[in-house]
Scaffold this motif. Structure first.
Motif, PDB file in Angstrom:
ATOM      1  N   GLY A 106     -39.011  67.120 -86.141  1.00 27.81           N
ATOM      2  CA  GLY A 106     -40.346  67.390 -86.659  1.00 27.81           C
ATOM      3  C   GLY A 106     -40.589  68.882 -86.775  1.00 27.81           C
ATOM      4  N   THR A 107     -41.680  69.235 -87.453  1.00 24.09           N
ATOM      5  CA  THR A 107     -42.054  70.635 -87.637  1.00 24.09           C
ATOM      6  C   THR A 107     -43.433  70.876 -87.045  1.00 24.09           C
ATOM      7  OG1 THR A 107     -40.783  70.747 -89.693  1.00 24.09           O
ATOM      8  CG2 THR A 107     -42.412  72.479 -89.318  1.00 24.09           C
ATOM      9  N   ILE A 122     -47.796  68.091 -84.960  1.00 26.67           N
ATOM     10  CA  ILE A 122     -46.408  68.045 -85.427  1.00 26.67           C
ATOM     11  C   ILE A 122     -46.302  67.186 -86.677  1.00 26.67           C
ATOM     12  CG2 ILE A 122     -44.066  67.289 -84.858  1.00 26.67           C
ATOM     13  CD1 ILE A 122     -44.680  67.912 -81.956  1.00 26.67           C
ATOM     14  N   GLY A 123     -45.641  67.732 -87.682  1.00 28.56           N
ATOM     15  CA  GLY A 123     -45.346  66.969 -88.883  1.00 28.56           C
ATOM     16  C   GLY A 123     -44.147  66.074 -88.633  1.00 28.56           C
ATOM     17  N   LEU A 124     -44.325  64.781 -88.843  1.00 28.70           N
ATOM     18  CA  LEU A 124     -43.271  63.810 -88.567  1.00 28.70           C
ATOM     19  C   LEU A 124     -42.316  63.692 -89.751  1.00 28.70           C
ATOM     20  CD1 LEU A 124     -45.479  60.954 -87.039  1.00 28.70           C
ATOM     21  CD2 LEU A 124     -44.350  62.845 -85.841  1.00 28.70           C
ATOM     22  N   PRO A 125     -41.036  63.484 -89.485  1.00 31.54           N
ATOM     23  CA  PRO A 125     -40.087  63.256 -90.581  1.00 31.54           C
ATOM     24  C   PRO A 125     -40.339  61.898 -91.229  1.00 31.54           C
ATOM     25  CG  PRO A 125     -39.011  62.936 -88.467  1.00 31.54           C
ATOM     26  CD  PRO A 125     -40.377  63.476 -88.166  1.00 31.54           C
ATOM     27  N   GLU A 129     -43.695  57.963 -88.929  1.00 26.97           N
ATOM     28  CA  GLU A 129     -45.107  57.602 -88.778  1.00 26.97           C
ATOM     29  C   GLU A 129     -45.296  56.089 -88.714  1.00 26.97           C
ATOM     30  OE1 GLU A 129     -44.441  57.337 -93.146  1.00 26.97           O
ATOM     31  OE2 GLU A 129     -43.802  58.688 -91.543  1.00 26.97           O
ATOM     32  N   THR A 153     -48.882  61.916 -91.783  1.00 27.07           N
ATOM     33  CA  THR A 153     -47.620  62.205 -91.094  1.00 27.07           C
ATOM     34  C   THR A 153     -47.779  63.314 -90.049  1.00 27.07           C
ATOM     35  OG1 THR A 153     -46.972  63.784 -92.819  1.00 27.07           O
ATOM     36  CG2 THR A 153     -46.250  61.494 -93.084  1.00 27.07           C
ATOM     37  N   SER A 177     -39.048  73.882 -85.068  1.00 28.48           N
ATOM     38  CA  SER A 177     -38.507  72.529 -85.168  1.00 28.48           C
ATOM     39  C   SER A 177     -38.394  71.915 -83.777  1.00 28.48           C
ATOM     40  CB  SER A 177     -37.127  72.553 -85.830  1.00 28.48           C
ATOM     41  OG  SER A 177     -37.209  73.028 -87.156  1.00 28.48           O
ATOM     42  N   LEU A 180     -37.602  64.685 -81.901  1.00 27.86           N
ATOM     43  CA  LEU A 180     -38.567  63.609 -81.722  1.00 27.86           C
ATOM     44  C   LEU A 180     -37.851  62.282 -81.477  1.00 27.86           C
ATOM     45  CD1 LEU A 180     -41.034  64.396 -84.660  1.00 27.86           C
ATOM     46  CD2 LEU A 180     -41.266  65.069 -82.258  1.00 27.86           C
TER      47      LEU A 180
END
Length: 202
Positions: A106-107, A122-125, A129, A153, A177, A180
């Motif tokens: 994630g980012t 956190i932005g999920l890949p 989600e 996301t 990064s 997760l």
């Protein structure tokens, strides 16, 4: 098996590229006396196997498949890393069941201290989600966290001061990064239900 309750923040003391991947040397390990060759140790959420132990360090080998799926390939000497030894029978399950099998990277969208607690977004890949739910569990760099809010996301977490200061989470910045791992039970339930999902409308 792990619980997502980080025991210490160690340090990458050595990094040796090898034909089959990478060998890492980990220092600053307060539980080193219980580590033996062949034991599993979580490094920032990644399950690794101890291949050698020194007086103050231990070594692990990381294969290409793990390097492709995690943040390990970007680690450098001196980097901090969350550490957790494998769960033993009779140990308290303080977090949630964590395998150390990373589902994606994630980012960090936001990381800040606000009103006496840490706030992490956190932005999920892609796809993660679908197995992430509000008030459910998600391991972030090996730390068991509860999802406070899920907006598309973006997963949001409210983190207590102890966790913020005793893990690497308090050092994260936007754009970083993180490894997760989704909740184990949620992943299996989602997979079991997938064949029974109604067909998508055309």
């Amino acid at each position: 098996m792990f619980t997502g309750i980080v025991q210490a923040v160690g340090e990458v003391a050595g990094r040796e590229p090898r034909k089959a991947g990478l060998r890492l040397t980990i220092a600053r390990v307060p539980f080193l006396d219980r580590v033996r060759d062949g034991d599993s140790v979580s490094l920032a959420g990644v399950c690794t196997t101890v291949v050698a132990r020194g007086d103050a360090t231990f070594d692990v080998d990381v294969v290409e498949a793990t390097l492709e799926r995690t943040t390990v390939g970007s680690w450098r000497v001196g980097d901090p890393v969350n550490l957790e030894p494998a769960l033993r029978a009779g140990d308290p399950l303080g977090g949630h069941m964590v395998q150390g099998h990373i589902d994606g990277v994630g980012t960090v969208a936001a990381a800040r201290w606000k009103g006496g607690s840490g706030v992490l977004e956190i932005g999920l890949p892609d796809g993660l989600e679908e197995v992430t739910v509000p008030q459910g569990s998600l391991a972030v760099d090996g730390v068991s966290l509860t999802v406070n809010r899920l907006s598309g996301t973006i997963a949001r977490f409210a983190i207590i001061p102890y966790t913020w200061t005793h893990t690497t989470l308090g050092r994260l910045v936007s754009g970083a990064s993180v490894n997760l791992e989704a909740d184990l039970i949620g992943k299996h339930v989602a997979r079991a239900l997938r064949p029974h999902a109604p067909p998508a409308e055309s």
